[in-house]
Design an enzyme around this catalytic site. Structure first.
Site, mmCIF file in Angstrom:
data_model
loop_
_atom_site.group_PDB
_atom_site.id
_atom_site.type_symbol
_atom_site.label_atom_id
_atom_site.label_comp_id
_atom_site.label_asym_id
_atom_site.label_seq_id
_atom_site.Cartn_x
_atom_site.Cartn_y
_atom_site.Cartn_z
ATOM 1 N N SER A 37 114.572 -117.413 -29.036
ATOM 2 C CA SER A 37 115.953 -116.942 -28.847
ATOM 3 C C SER A 37 116.689 -117.768 -27.793
ATOM 4 O O SER A 37 116.147 -118.092 -26.736
ATOM 5 C CB SER A 37 115.920 -115.474 -28.410
ATOM 6 O OG SER A 37 117.228 -115.014 -28.167
ATOM 7 N N LYS A 59 120.184 -115.906 -30.948
ATOM 8 C CA LYS A 59 120.549 -115.687 -29.540
ATOM 9 C C LYS A 59 120.654 -114.166 -29.356
ATOM 10 O O LYS A 59 121.070 -113.457 -30.272
ATOM 11 C CB LYS A 59 121.897 -116.371 -29.285
ATOM 12 C CG LYS A 59 122.536 -116.067 -27.945
ATOM 13 C CD LYS A 59 121.933 -116.901 -26.855
ATOM 14 C CE LYS A 59 122.472 -116.489 -25.476
ATOM 15 N NZ LYS A 59 121.580 -116.918 -24.398
ATOM 16 N N CYS A 119 116.552 -108.473 -19.636
ATOM 17 C CA CYS A 119 117.894 -108.256 -19.118
ATOM 18 C C CYS A 119 117.887 -107.121 -18.083
ATOM 19 O O CYS A 119 117.107 -106.177 -18.207
ATOM 20 C CB CYS A 119 118.747 -107.903 -20.318
ATOM 21 S SG CYS A 119 120.200 -107.029 -19.954
#
Ligand SMILES: Cc1cc2nc3c(=O)[nH]c(=O)nc-3n(C[C@H](O)[C@H](O)[C@H](O)COP(=O)(O)O)c2cc1C
Length: 302
Positions: free
Chosen positions: A21, A45, A129
């Site tokens: 990714s 992505k 994240c």
């Protein structure tokens, strides 16, 4: 000549090579450069519920041997992503894994649901994240499991959970996401890193800390794969970190991975999958190996 088929549990792959990714664009732009039929799968992505503008420049820097990036997962958001790419997914001559990211659990589930409707073949959950408290989900087994559980309720597709080697012990996160419904894990994302210029005293990245990738992180990713394969032998693993040739792929397989994702190497050698495919076949022939499964976890202890 031997084929390169492998599998992640009951999910079959025509090749162990996966496009990581964020390193093969939206897939569409890269199609004129890369022959995706050489890949077992290509990962989009990461896409978030709303558009993310990404960080201010500088957001890419030399990391001596590797590279540092602090892109901030710039992406158009799931609505625009589906409009731009939804009806082009079938033109990619391999499986497409939709990478999902969000700052909260519902956001992951919403994006996974929309990507499923758009026709991706599997969901990859990007746990690196930060959550709303600024801490990456991937460092916390319970938070990571909560995300994967929500995603598994939002899709019938196979789910890969992408972990971080910064998590200690990483096997605890692997076990938690497996129990929450992950069909395989991707080991691993970038390692957190930073640099500062002694002349200007400025950090190399506007966001100060970013993701370190490339050759120097391979031993770290191999260590993570070894630890998880030892602790949870039945959990399929996609190895990732610093792969740029066939020997690196074999190294990950021997550690216990069943497939291997290529990331930063695409920036230096976009067609790197071509030489890896050729050399992997030569390696198998040279060693009398008829199936890659013979290599998985087959390192010889001292
Ligand atoms: C510029 C750049 C952008 C990336 N974007 C993403 C992303 O959006 N989602 C994700 O899960 N990983 C992302 N990654 C991480 C890669 O997929 C990969 O896990 C990592 O770079 C380690 O592999 P490598 O050493 O082969 O590059 C990105 C990496 C780079 C270098």
């Amino acid at each position: 000549m031997a084929g390169l088929e492998t599998s992640l549990g009951s999910y079959d792959l025509s090749s162990p090579i996966i496009g990581a990714s964020g390193t093969v664009g939206s897939l569409m732009e890269f199609q004129s450069v890369i022959d995706f039929s050489l890949y077992g799968a290509a990962t989009s992505k990461s896409v978030s519920p709303e558009p993310w503008p990404g960080r201010e420049p500088p957001r890419i820097a030399h990391g001596d041997a590797g590279m540092l990036n602090g892109i901030g997962i710039q992406n158009p958001g799931i609505e625009a992503w589906v409009i731009s790419y939804g009806n082009t997914l079938t033109s990619v001559p391999t499986d497409v894994w939709g990478s999902v990211v969000a700052h909260d659990i519902d956001g992951f589930a919403d994006v996974a649901s929309e990507m499923t409707r758009a026709g991706v073949d599997a969901i990859e959950v990007n746990l690196s994240c930060p959550n709303l408290d600024g801490r990456p989900f991937a460092l916390d087994p319970k938070l990571s499991a909560d995300v994967v559980r929500a995603v598994s309720q939002a899709t019938m597709l196979p789910i890969g959970a992408k972990l971080s080697s910064d998590a200690q012990p990483i096997s605890a996160v692997a076990s938690a996401v497996q129990n929450a419904g992950a069909d395989w894990i991707v080991v691993a994302n970038t390692v957190m890193g930073a640099r500062i210029d002694p002349e200007t005293r400025r950090p190399a990245l506007s966001g100060l800390i970013g993701g370190y990738s490339g050759a120097p992180i391979r031993p770290i990713a191999i260590r993570s794969v070894l630890e998880i394969a030892m602790d949870i032998p039945e959990l399929p693993i996609v190895g990732c970190g610093g792969v740029s040739n066939a020997a690196h792929v074999v190294e990950f397989l021997l550690a216990g991975a069943s497939a291997v994702a290529i990331g930063s190497a695409h920036f230096k050698t976009p067609r790197v999958a071509r030489s890896i495919t050729r050399d992997l076949k030569r390696y198998m022939q040279r060693h009398g190996i008829s199936s890659l499964t013979e290599l998985i976890g087959a390192y010889e202890p001292w």
